[in-house]
Design a protein around this motif. Sequence first.
Motif, PDB file in Angstrom:
ATOM      1  N   TRP A 249     -42.327  25.511 -21.540  1.00  0.00           N
ATOM      2  CA  TRP A 249     -43.077  25.221 -22.758  1.00  0.00           C
ATOM      3  C   TRP A 249     -44.430  25.927 -22.719  1.00  0.00           C
ATOM      4  O   TRP A 249     -45.137  25.886 -21.717  1.00  0.00           O
ATOM      5  N   THR A 250     -44.771  26.588 -23.820  1.00  0.00           N
ATOM      6  CA  THR A 250     -46.030  27.312 -23.899  1.00  0.00           C
ATOM      7  C   THR A 250     -47.205  26.333 -23.909  1.00  0.00           C
ATOM      8  O   THR A 250     -47.242  25.415 -24.745  1.00  0.00           O
ATOM      9  N   PRO A 251     -48.166  26.482 -23.003  1.00  0.00           N
ATOM     10  CA  PRO A 251     -49.321  25.568 -22.988  1.00  0.00           C
ATOM     11  C   PRO A 251     -50.039  25.545 -24.330  1.00  0.00           C
ATOM     12  O   PRO A 251     -50.271  26.586 -24.948  1.00  0.00           O
ATOM     13  N   GLY A 252     -50.368  24.347 -24.802  1.00  0.00           N
ATOM     14  CA  GLY A 252     -51.079  24.182 -26.058  1.00  0.00           C
ATOM     15  C   GLY A 252     -50.197  24.156 -27.292  1.00  0.00           C
ATOM     16  O   GLY A 252     -50.685  23.849 -28.381  1.00  0.00           O
ATOM     17  N   ARG A 253     -48.909  24.456 -27.126  1.00  0.00           N
ATOM     18  CA  ARG A 253     -47.996  24.439 -28.281  1.00  0.00           C
ATOM     19  C   ARG A 253     -47.594  22.995 -28.580  1.00  0.00           C
ATOM     20  O   ARG A 253     -47.113  22.280 -27.700  1.00  0.00           O
ATOM     21  N   THR A 254     -47.761  22.562 -29.834  1.00  0.00           N
ATOM     22  CA  THR A 254     -47.560  21.155 -30.185  1.00  0.00           C
ATOM     23  C   THR A 254     -46.348  20.908 -31.081  1.00  0.00           C
ATOM     24  O   THR A 254     -46.002  19.759 -31.334  1.00  0.00           O
ATOM     25  N   GLN A 255     -45.691  21.973 -31.550  1.00  0.00           N
ATOM     26  CA  GLN A 255     -44.609  21.802 -32.520  1.00  0.00           C
ATOM     27  C   GLN A 255     -43.369  21.152 -31.902  1.00  0.00           C
ATOM     28  O   GLN A 255     -42.904  21.588 -30.841  1.00  0.00           O
ATOM     29  N   ASN A 256     -42.861  20.113 -32.566  1.00  0.00           N
ATOM     30  CA  ASN A 256     -41.509  19.638 -32.287  1.00  0.00           C
ATOM     31  C   ASN A 256     -40.527  20.472 -33.103  1.00  0.00           C
ATOM     32  O   ASN A 256     -40.816  20.865 -34.226  1.00  0.00           O
ATOM     33  N   TRP A 257     -39.346  20.714 -32.544  1.00  0.00           N
ATOM     34  CA  TRP A 257     -38.320  21.488 -33.242  1.00  0.00           C
ATOM     35  C   TRP A 257     -36.989  20.834 -32.910  1.00  0.00           C
ATOM     36  O   TRP A 257     -36.380  21.138 -31.878  1.00  0.00           O
ATOM     37  N   GLY A 258     -36.553  19.911 -33.774  1.00  0.00           N
ATOM     38  CA  GLY A 258     -35.347  19.160 -33.448  1.00  0.00           C
ATOM     39  C   GLY A 258     -35.552  18.389 -32.159  1.00  0.00           C
ATOM     40  O   GLY A 258     -36.500  17.618 -32.021  1.00  0.00           O
ATOM     41  N   GLN A 259     -34.673  18.613 -31.186  1.00  0.00           N
ATOM     42  CA  GLN A 259     -34.797  17.906 -29.913  1.00  0.00           C
ATOM     43  C   GLN A 259     -35.787  18.569 -28.957  1.00  0.00           C
ATOM     44  O   GLN A 259     -36.050  18.045 -27.884  1.00  0.00           O
ATOM     45  N   TRP A 260     -36.356  19.705 -29.359  1.00  0.00           N
ATOM     46  CA  TRP A 260     -37.363  20.371 -28.525  1.00  0.00           C
ATOM     47  C   TRP A 260     -38.739  19.764 -28.812  1.00  0.00           C
ATOM     48  O   TRP A 260     -39.145  19.631 -29.967  1.00  0.00           O
ATOM     49  N   SER A 261     -39.465  19.446 -27.764  1.00  0.00           N
ATOM     50  CA  SER A 261     -40.810  18.884 -27.917  1.00  0.00           C
ATOM     51  C   SER A 261     -41.615  19.204 -26.670  1.00  0.00           C
ATOM     52  O   SER A 261     -41.049  19.483 -25.602  1.00  0.00           O
ATOM     53  N   PRO A 262     -42.947  19.156 -26.755  1.00  0.00           N
ATOM     54  CA  PRO A 262     -43.755  19.398 -25.556  1.00  0.00           C
ATOM     55  C   PRO A 262     -43.432  18.419 -24.428  1.00  0.00           C
ATOM     56  O   PRO A 262     -43.342  18.823 -23.261  1.00  0.00           O
ATOM     57  N   ALA A 263     -43.241  17.139 -24.763  1.00  0.00           N
ATOM     58  CA  ALA A 263     -42.980  16.136 -23.721  1.00  0.00           C
ATOM     59  C   ALA A 263     -41.641  16.383 -23.045  1.00  0.00           C
ATOM     60  O   ALA A 263     -41.528  16.313 -21.809  1.00  0.00           O
ATOM     61  N   ARG A 264     -40.625  16.658 -23.841  1.00  0.00           N
ATOM     62  CA  ARG A 264     -39.307  16.897 -23.258  1.00  0.00           C
ATOM     63  C   ARG A 264     -39.243  18.262 -22.577  1.00  0.00           C
ATOM     64  O   ARG A 264     -38.604  18.432 -21.533  1.00  0.00           O
ATOM     65  N   GLY A 265     -39.930  19.254 -23.179  1.00  0.00           N
ATOM     66  CA  GLY A 265     -39.932  20.588 -22.606  1.00  0.00           C
ATOM     67  C   GLY A 265     -40.600  20.665 -21.249  1.00  0.00           C
ATOM     68  O   GLY A 265     -40.353  21.599 -20.478  1.00  0.00           O
ATOM     69  N   ALA A 266     -41.461  19.712 -20.941  1.00  0.00           N
ATOM     70  CA  ALA A 266     -42.096  19.684 -19.625  1.00  0.00           C
ATOM     71  C   ALA A 266     -41.141  19.223 -18.530  1.00  0.00           C
ATOM     72  O   ALA A 266     -41.436  19.394 -17.339  1.00  0.00           O
ATOM     73  N   LEU A 267     -39.987  18.662 -18.931  1.00  0.00           N
ATOM     74  CA  LEU A 267     -39.077  18.053 -17.961  1.00  0.00           C
ATOM     75  C   LEU A 267     -37.772  18.815 -17.773  1.00  0.00           C
ATOM     76  O   LEU A 267     -37.274  18.915 -16.646  1.00  0.00           O
ATOM     77  N   VAL A 268     -37.210  19.333 -18.866  1.00  0.00           N
ATOM     78  CA  VAL A 268     -35.896  19.985 -18.791  1.00  0.00           C
ATOM     79  C   VAL A 268     -35.901  21.258 -19.631  1.00  0.00           C
ATOM     80  O   VAL A 268     -36.634  21.357 -20.615  1.00  0.00           O
ATOM     81  N   PRO A 269     -35.074  22.246 -19.258  1.00  0.00           N
ATOM     82  CA  PRO A 269     -35.020  23.479 -20.048  1.00  0.00           C
ATOM     83  C   PRO A 269     -34.315  23.247 -21.374  1.00  0.00           C
ATOM     84  O   PRO A 269     -33.395  22.426 -21.480  1.00  0.00           O
ATOM     85  N   GLY A 270     -34.757  23.983 -22.402  1.00  0.00           N
ATOM     86  CA  GLY A 270     -34.149  23.871 -23.718  1.00  0.00           C
ATOM     87  C   GLY A 270     -33.492  25.146 -24.195  1.00  0.00           C
ATOM     88  O   GLY A 270     -32.692  25.125 -25.123  1.00  0.00           O
ATOM     89  N   THR A 271     -33.827  26.266 -23.560  1.00  0.00           N
ATOM     90  CA  THR A 271     -33.342  27.571 -24.008  1.00  0.00           C
ATOM     91  C   THR A 271     -32.881  28.386 -22.812  1.00  0.00           C
ATOM     92  O   THR A 271     -33.493  28.338 -21.737  1.00  0.00           O
ATOM     93  N   LEU A 272     -31.799  29.137 -22.998  1.00  0.00           N
ATOM     94  CA  LEU A 272     -31.326  30.110 -22.016  1.00  0.00           C
ATOM     95  C   LEU A 272     -31.366  31.476 -22.677  1.00  0.00           C
ATOM     96  O   LEU A 272     -30.831  31.656 -23.777  1.00  0.00           O
ATOM     97  N   VAL A 273     -32.016  32.442 -22.034  1.00  0.00           N
ATOM     98  CA  VAL A 273     -32.087  33.799 -22.558  1.00  0.00           C
ATOM     99  C   VAL A 273     -31.261  34.715 -21.649  1.00  0.00           C
ATOM    100  O   VAL A 273     -31.512  34.800 -20.443  1.00  0.00           O
ATOM    101  N   LEU A 274     -30.281  35.359 -22.242  1.00  0.00           N
ATOM    102  CA  LEU A 274     -29.400  36.292 -21.531  1.00  0.00           C
ATOM    103  C   LEU A 274     -29.947  37.703 -21.699  1.00  0.00           C
ATOM    104  O   LEU A 274     -30.074  38.197 -22.823  1.00  0.00           O
ATOM    105  N   VAL A 275     -30.267  38.355 -20.600  1.00  0.00           N
ATOM    106  CA  VAL A 275     -30.786  39.719 -20.626  1.00  0.00           C
ATOM    107  C   VAL A 275     -29.722  40.624 -20.016  1.00  0.00           C
ATOM    108  O   VAL A 275     -29.408  40.512 -18.823  1.00  0.00           O
ATOM    109  N   CYS A 276     -29.168  41.504 -20.846  1.00  0.00           N
ATOM    110  CA  CYS A 276     -27.983  42.284 -20.444  1.00  0.00           C
ATOM    111  C   CYS A 276     -28.161  43.768 -20.769  1.00  0.00           C
ATOM    112  O   CYS A 276     -29.011  44.133 -21.580  1.00  0.00           O
ATOM    113  N   ARG A 277     -27.317  44.586 -20.165  1.00  0.00           N
ATOM    114  CA  ARG A 277     -27.268  46.001 -20.542  1.00  0.00           C
ATOM    115  C   ARG A 277     -25.821  46.460 -20.532  1.00  0.00           C
ATOM    116  O   ARG A 277     -24.966  45.894 -19.855  1.00  0.00           O
ATOM    117  N   ARG A 278     -25.568  47.500 -21.303  1.00  0.00           N
ATOM    118  CA  ARG A 278     -24.229  48.089 -21.404  1.00  0.00           C
ATOM    119  C   ARG A 278     -24.016  49.033 -20.221  1.00  0.00           C
ATOM    120  O   ARG A 278     -24.825  49.953 -20.048  1.00  0.00           O
TER     121      ARG A 278
END
Length: 278
Positions: A249-278
């Motif tokens: 979670w980005t420090p100072g970011r206060t927006q809730n987005w569905g189940q994403w929130s600063p409080a929950r984001g401090a405890l568990v991951p909410g996003t997975l980013v896949l970085v790939c190449r051909r």
Amino acid sequence: MVDSPSLPLADDGYPAAGGVARRPAGAEESVRANRRWWDAAAPAYLTEHGADLGDVDFLWCPEGLREADAHLLGEVAGRRVLEIGCGSAPCARWLRRQGADVVALDLSAGMLARAAELNRSTGIDLPLVQADAGALPFTDASLDLACSAFGGLPFVADVGAALREVARVLRPGGRFVASVNHPMRWPFPDSPDPEDLRIVSSYFDRTPYVETDAAGRTVYVEHHRTVGDWVRAVVGAGLVLEDLVEPEWTPGRTQNWGQWSPARGALVPGTLVLVCRR
């Protein structure tokens, strides 16, 4: 694609769900339902999240990771780029402003209509294409980069086929980066409250989440994959997985987005980013 009848809306402006189930849902059902849902939901979704997404900005995820800071795509100036699941296309416009040659693709005509309006208001002209992520209308090895910020992949029934399409249209050495719901979110209630971090379903249950309307018609489908499923799908498509990013979670970011929130984001991951190449 043929336009579908509009869906009845709930008080919050989103399509009204008459029922919720966990059951199989194939490719055709998923495409049909999600196209109609996003067509109907576009105004409410952009009213709720448009200010955070911006008109010309590249936000990877609710945690606040932006491409301007992360540089996951590398050098984009002069590159031929495809955004998959562009929505109102703020990411594609940001890429265009960085000097990329961009095409923005989405399943939803409703989202693309808003993207066209924002192209006009920002003065940033880029091509908009309505198509399914599982059947990309581009020739083989015609793109340098492809990206998807929570667009398309969580909603397709056959993610392996979609990733094979990405591999097909990328040139050798081409880069693909996609952010998706972190698989760890699936077992927990859809709530931003950290008190709700209790297991209510199995992480290993891949049965799709399906919403139906009052008439029993499917109006929304979302598909779950484990981390291992994502890795195998990427490798099976002929892509090389270079990194798995779990944004904090980005420090100072206060927006809730569905189940994403600063409080929950401090405890568990909410996003997975896949970085790939051909």
